[in-house]
Design an enzyme around this catalytic site. Structure first.
Site, PDB file in Angstrom:
ATOM      1  N   ASP A 156      19.353 -22.160  30.320  1.00 19.11           N
ATOM      2  CA  ASP A 156      19.063 -20.726  29.940  1.00 19.11           C
ATOM      3  C   ASP A 156      18.554 -20.522  28.641  1.00 19.11           C
ATOM      4  O   ASP A 156      18.643 -19.616  27.843  1.00 19.11           O
ATOM      5  CB  ASP A 156      20.104 -20.004  30.440  1.00 19.11           C
ATOM      6  CG  ASP A 156      19.866 -18.428  30.677  1.00 19.11           C
ATOM      7  OD1 ASP A 156      18.522 -18.114  30.342  1.00 19.11           O
ATOM      8  OD2 ASP A 156      20.501 -17.622  30.933  1.00 19.11           O
ATOM      9  N   CYS A 165      18.516 -17.664  54.877  1.00 20.04           N
ATOM     10  CA  CYS A 165      18.606 -16.083  54.717  1.00 20.04           C
ATOM     11  C   CYS A 165      18.820 -15.572  56.183  1.00 20.04           C
ATOM     12  O   CYS A 165      19.392 -14.586  56.458  1.00 20.04           O
ATOM     13  CB  CYS A 165      18.022 -15.241  53.714  1.00 20.04           C
ATOM     14  SG  CYS A 165      18.421 -15.554  51.845  1.00 20.04           S
ATOM     15  N   CYS A 215      22.040  -8.285  50.665  1.00 19.32           N
ATOM     16  CA  CYS A 215      21.833  -8.029  49.376  1.00 19.32           C
ATOM     17  C   CYS A 215      20.764  -6.771  49.164  1.00 19.32           C
ATOM     18  O   CYS A 215      21.067  -6.069  48.159  1.00 19.32           O
ATOM     19  CB  CYS A 215      21.449  -9.284  48.733  1.00 19.32           C
ATOM     20  SG  CYS A 215      20.130 -10.053  49.281  1.00 19.32           S
ATOM     21  N   CYS A 270      22.255  -3.363  47.084  1.00 19.98           N
ATOM     22  CA  CYS A 270      21.984  -3.075  45.621  1.00 19.98           C
ATOM     23  C   CYS A 270      21.867  -1.727  45.280  1.00 19.98           C
ATOM     24  O   CYS A 270      21.190  -0.847  45.630  1.00 19.98           O
ATOM     25  CB  CYS A 270      20.627  -3.817  45.275  1.00 19.98           C
ATOM     26  SG  CYS A 270      20.077  -3.498  43.730  1.00 19.98           S
ATOM     27  N   CYS A 285      17.288  -3.736  37.646  1.00 20.34           N
ATOM     28  CA  CYS A 285      18.539  -4.576  38.106  1.00 20.34           C
ATOM     29  C   CYS A 285      19.615  -4.161  37.046  1.00 20.34           C
ATOM     30  O   CYS A 285      19.315  -4.194  35.546  1.00 20.34           O
ATOM     31  CB  CYS A 285      18.034  -5.857  37.846  1.00 20.34           C
ATOM     32  SG  CYS A 285      19.594  -6.832  38.123  1.00 20.34           S
ATOM     33  N   CYS A 293      25.997  -7.418  36.772  1.00 22.73           N
ATOM     34  CA  CYS A 293      26.280  -6.898  38.141  1.00 22.73           C
ATOM     35  C   CYS A 293      26.430  -8.131  39.168  1.00 22.73           C
ATOM     36  O   CYS A 293      25.646  -8.930  39.024  1.00 22.73           O
ATOM     37  CB  CYS A 293      25.164  -5.916  38.610  1.00 22.73           C
ATOM     38  SG  CYS A 293      25.235  -5.362  40.428  1.00 22.73           S
ATOM     39  N   CYS A 348      24.847  -8.316  44.728  1.00 24.80           N
ATOM     40  CA  CYS A 348      24.106  -8.888  45.734  1.00 24.80           C
ATOM     41  C   CYS A 348      24.740 -10.134  45.876  1.00 24.80           C
ATOM     42  O   CYS A 348      24.710 -10.797  47.015  1.00 24.80           O
ATOM     43  CB  CYS A 348      22.760  -9.055  45.181  1.00 24.80           C
ATOM     44  SG  CYS A 348      22.677  -9.729  43.477  1.00 24.80           S
ATOM     45  N   CYS A 362      27.035 -11.378  49.894  1.00 19.94           N
ATOM     46  CA  CYS A 362      26.313 -12.609  50.442  1.00 19.94           C
ATOM     47  C   CYS A 362      27.406 -13.460  51.360  1.00 19.94           C
ATOM     48  O   CYS A 362      28.215 -13.828  50.896  1.00 19.94           O
ATOM     49  CB  CYS A 362      25.541 -13.362  49.431  1.00 19.94           C
ATOM     50  SG  CYS A 362      24.826 -14.646  50.015  1.00 19.94           S
TER      51      CYS A 362
END
Ligand code: B12
Ligand code: SF4
Ligand code: SF4
Length: 345
Positions: A133, A188, A194, A198, A214, A241, A244, A248
């Protein structure tokens, strides 16, 4: 080569990663979608997402000579964090489970450097760069190609045996390595949990996130006023957050992290909102030292908590706490405090 590959995977595990995969640098199948995302302005004010153009999807343009990529996964979910209980308690502030312990960026890159050093020792002087990242890199597509999982409808990478509570990191290298089998299918299926859960309807279609909606973006990346229409939807989420991912079904396979550095510090897994709002700047800096939370700064910290206090049921304690910040030197903080007080008027 065969024994080098199995050694790299074994060293990865010994260094605290849960999975290591390898792939080549061809990300062309993802480039169009990435550029389309930018054209739609879904990145909002995250200028760093467009700054480097296609260097993000063409690894050898970023680091010349790169021919292979090692992708690494490290699980971060601390044990017993009572996420749902905190989300349902409006006196508490919810902080994303990835941010409760020490900042992951440095830890991950250090471990990746150690892995690269081990490879160097047997493969000769390889050219490499380690990222987590920290550079224009398409980390999820790389991991999907390296066989670590698939990009779910919520747009996070999911592993069928470990869920999605993990960080990703990479080593770009000029050492030619064989590619692992990519994960080519989404698992999925017909699930849309999700998207339904949200709070801000940020997942505007399967596999498509409008980051501007988001809560993770609003509380961490955005450095200005949070759009007024989204504030009531944020509840008590004050840093990131997880909704989601919490919903799952694949996360029932997630295992708690063994990494002590990711365990909660300063009781941040279930903090009292009013107590956090009273922190001085010095206290904020001290208690978030070495944590990713510090990156947003004190002003945005107070901004986020003011929104959560505005969303909590009215109480005298909350009104007093908000009033105590009405004269704050920051116009950003004052405006969010005024909004919160208006909600209780
Ligand atoms: C920008 C960013 C954000 C932004 C935007 C998120 C996003 N989805 O892009 C914001 C601030 C919102 C964010 C939030 C979070 N982030 Co973030 N973020 C990043 C970052 C820096 C870049 C991601 C990126 O490239 N986005 C560009 C867009 C185009 O990618 P995308 O939405 O995934 O879209 C792809 C697919 O969905 C697909 N696609 C698009 N449309 C379609 C249509 C179809 C039909 C199909 C099949 C596919 C498809 O193609 C796109 C291109 O590959 C990465 C680090 C990195 N350098 O990669 C971390 C990273 C993705 N984040 C991470 C984390 C942990 C989070 C949070 C969970 C933190 C939190 N708890 O608050 C949330 C999750 C929110 C969510 N639902 O995604 C981890 C994810 C780990 C994992 N298991 O996947 C990463 C990899 C950081 C890391 N090194 O570990 N993040
Ligand atoms: S992190 Fe929260 S706001 Fe963002 S997409 Fe997931 S559920 Fe929605
Ligand atoms: S909640 Fe359902 S649709 Fe969303 S990522 Fe998980 S499995 Fe896929």
């Amino acid at each position: 080569m065969h024994s080098l590959i199995s050694n790299i995977k074994q060293w990865g595990l010994e260094l605290g990663f849960q999975q290591i995969g390898m792939t080549n640098t061809d990300l062309s199948q993802y480039e169009t979608r990435f550029l389309d995302w930018l054209v739609k302005k879904f990145h909002g004010k995250m200028d760093f997402m467009e700054k480097h153009g296609v260097k993000r999807s063409r690894p050898a343009d970023l680091i010349p000579g790169t021919v292979s990529i090692i992708s690494a996964r490290m699980d971060y979910l601390p044990p017993d964090t009572s996420a749902i209980e905190v989300l349902q308690n409006s006196e508490k502030g919810y902080i994303s489970r990835y941010a409760l312990g020490r900042d992951y960026h440095r830890l991950m890159r250090k471990r990746l450097d150690l892995l690269a050093n081990k490879i160097n020792a047997v493969a000769g002087q390889i050219g490499y760069r380690a990222f987590c990242d920290s550079a224009p890199v398409l980390e999820k597509p790389i991991a999907e190609k390296a066989g670590l999982g698939w990009i779910g409808k919520h747009t996070n990478l999911i592993n069928s045996k470990a869920g999605s509570w993990f960080f990703l990191g990479e080593i770009y290298t000029d050492l030619p390595l064989p590619s692992d089998n990519p994960v080519t299918n989404s698992h999925c299926g017909s699930c849309s949990a999700c998207m339904d859960v949200c709070p801000t309807q940020a997942i505007i279609g399967p596999y498509q996130l409008d980051a501007r909606r988001c809560i993770s973006y609003l509380t961490i990346e955005l450095r200005e006023a949070i759009p007024v229409e989204l504030r009531p939807l944020m509840g008590n989420r004050i840093y990131g957050c997880d909704d989601c991912q919490l919903v799952c079904p694949w996360n029932k396979f997630a295992k708690p992290t063994q990494e002590k550095d990711f365990h909660p510090r300063h009781q941040l897994s279930s903090p009292d909102l009013i107590a956090l709002f009273h922190w001085s700047e010095e206290e904020f800096l001290r208690k978030t030292e070495g944590s990713a939370i510090r990156r947003i700064g004190y002003e945005c910290w107070l901004r986020n908590i003011a929104v959560a206090l505005g969303n909590a049921p009215r109480s005298e304690k909350i009104i007093q706490a908000l009033n105590s910040r009405l004269q704050h030197t920051s116009a950003l903080v004052r405006e969010h405090v005024e909004w919160a007080l208006q909600r209780h008027a």
